[in-house]
Design an enzyme around this catalytic site. Structure first.
Site, PDB file in Angstrom:
ATOM      1  N   GLU A  95     -11.255  -1.754  -3.318  1.00 59.60           N
ATOM      2  CA  GLU A  95     -10.629  -0.965  -2.252  1.00 59.60           C
ATOM      3  C   GLU A  95      -9.637   0.021  -2.849  1.00 59.60           C
ATOM      4  OE1 GLU A  95      -9.109  -4.165   0.105  1.00 59.60           O
ATOM      5  OE2 GLU A  95      -7.326  -4.438  -1.118  1.00 59.60           O
ATOM      6  N   ASP A 108       0.811  -1.221   0.000  1.00 62.84           N
ATOM      7  CA  ASP A 108       0.000   0.000   0.000  1.00 62.84           C
ATOM      8  C   ASP A 108       0.848   1.277   0.000  1.00 62.84           C
ATOM      9  OD1 ASP A 108      -1.960  -1.974   0.449  1.00 62.84           O
ATOM     10  OD2 ASP A 108      -1.833  -1.699   2.605  1.00 62.84           O
TER      11      ASP A 108
END
Length: 334
Positions: free
Chosen positions: A220, A29
């Site tokens: 997401e 991420d």
């Protein structure tokens, strides 16, 4: 005595090794920003992992942002300083670092924010000031998940935060001028992207061994990037974090308005299952996703993590140049 000397030397060389620049780093991420001549990566990790580089190839591990986060222990049961999916944003002399805390597979989650005057750790002004919770999701109360924040200012200078995963999909909410709080209704937040073809309060069931509470709406990591009078919404679909079984891929849509609707190449609304594939896994990478876009010195880049087929599916940092063809992003893989 010799044992003590050996321990001292081992500690010394371990510290030297830790300070050396490394390539092909393992991250999850990632988001990237540049201050002066140094690039910084913030990513998921204990206290939020930080890396710095002068060339976006060789990276030095920096000290994590947080040693501890007392308010998060009370907000999320079992929190142990493992912080997810940060986003870094610069505004009027301050760096804003947004971050996620959550129980895995549940929407017992919070997004928090900290600020700093500089990212240069050698500066006397370097100090992260945590401002605590920005927004929180609650099982059985909010059909969304307060993780994966991304901040953008619109053409009028108003701040917005996109966020979310699974459940009802990705959300968008406005922020106050100081960018530390949300504005308006924090329960019924508009959906900007979903894998569900039709709006419904019912979430599709989870598949395989995935968390039951999260359901099967596998989307997401929103990131909104302004380019050529369009707001481009990047998102990740399918499944991360499974090593060689990861199926992560990235999609995109665009809108003239920050609030959407974000339409894909075929004119499908991302809020109703639309989304044009930007990049997917291949024989070299099992899955690719959780992207962030940035512009440095007139060049656009996409930074993301990918699961390396040559390293048993280990997650690696990738930074690729972005080109634009007929108004749509194309990844120029090296």
């Amino acid at each position: 005595m010799r044992a003590n000397i050996f321990i001292i030397l081992l500690f010394f060389y371990c510290n030297i090794f830790a300070q050396q620049n490394t390539t092909n780093i393992s991250v999850h991420d990632p988001v990237i920003i540049k201050q002066d001549s140094v690039y910084y990566i913030f990513c998921t990790g204990r206290g939020i992992s930080v890396w710095s580089s002068k060339n976006m190839k060789e990276w030095k591990r920096e000290k994590p942002v947080f040693d501890t986060l007392p308010w998060a222990v009370q907000a999320v049961n079992g929190f142990k300083n493992h912080i997810w999916a940060p986003d870094i944003f610069y505004h009027k002399g301050l760096y804003y670092l947004y971050y996620s805390i959550s129980a895995f597979g549940k929407n017992t989650s919070c997004i928090g924010v900290a600020t700093n005057k500089t990212l240069n750790t050698s500066s006397p002004n370097f100090k992260w000031m945590d401002h605590g919770k920005v927004i929180q999701s609650y099982p059985g109360k909010t059909n969304w998940n307060a993780i994966d924040p991304n901040i953008i200012s619109d053409k009028k200078g108003n701040a917005w935060m996109s966020f979310g995963s699974f459940w009802d999909g990705l959300k968008l909410i406005s922020l106050t001028k100081d960018r530390l709080h949300t504005k308006g209704d924090t329960i019924n937040v508009p959906t900007i992207a979903s894998r569900k073809k039709q709006s419904s309060s019912d979430n599709p069931p989870s598949v395989d061994d995935n968390p039951k509470d999260a359901g099967g709406n596998a989307i997401e990591a929103p990131f909104i990037f302004y380019k050529n009078d369009y707001y481009y919404l990047f998102a990740s679909i399918d499944y991360c974090c499974k090593g060689v079984k990861s199926t992560y891929k990235m999609i995109v849509g665009r809108s003239k308005k920050i609030t959407g609707p974000f339409m894909d190449k075929d004119g499908m609304d991302m809020a109703k299952g639309g989304g044009t594939i930007v990049l997917a896994g291949d024989s070299n990478w099992y899955g690719v996703g959780h992207s962030a876009a940035a512009n440095f010195d007139g060049v656009d880049y996409l930074v993301f993590h990918a699961y390396d087929a040559k390293d048993n599916g280990r997650s690696k940092l990738r930074i690729e140049k972005l080109n634009w063809e007929n108004g749509w992003p194309v990844v120029l893989q090296q």
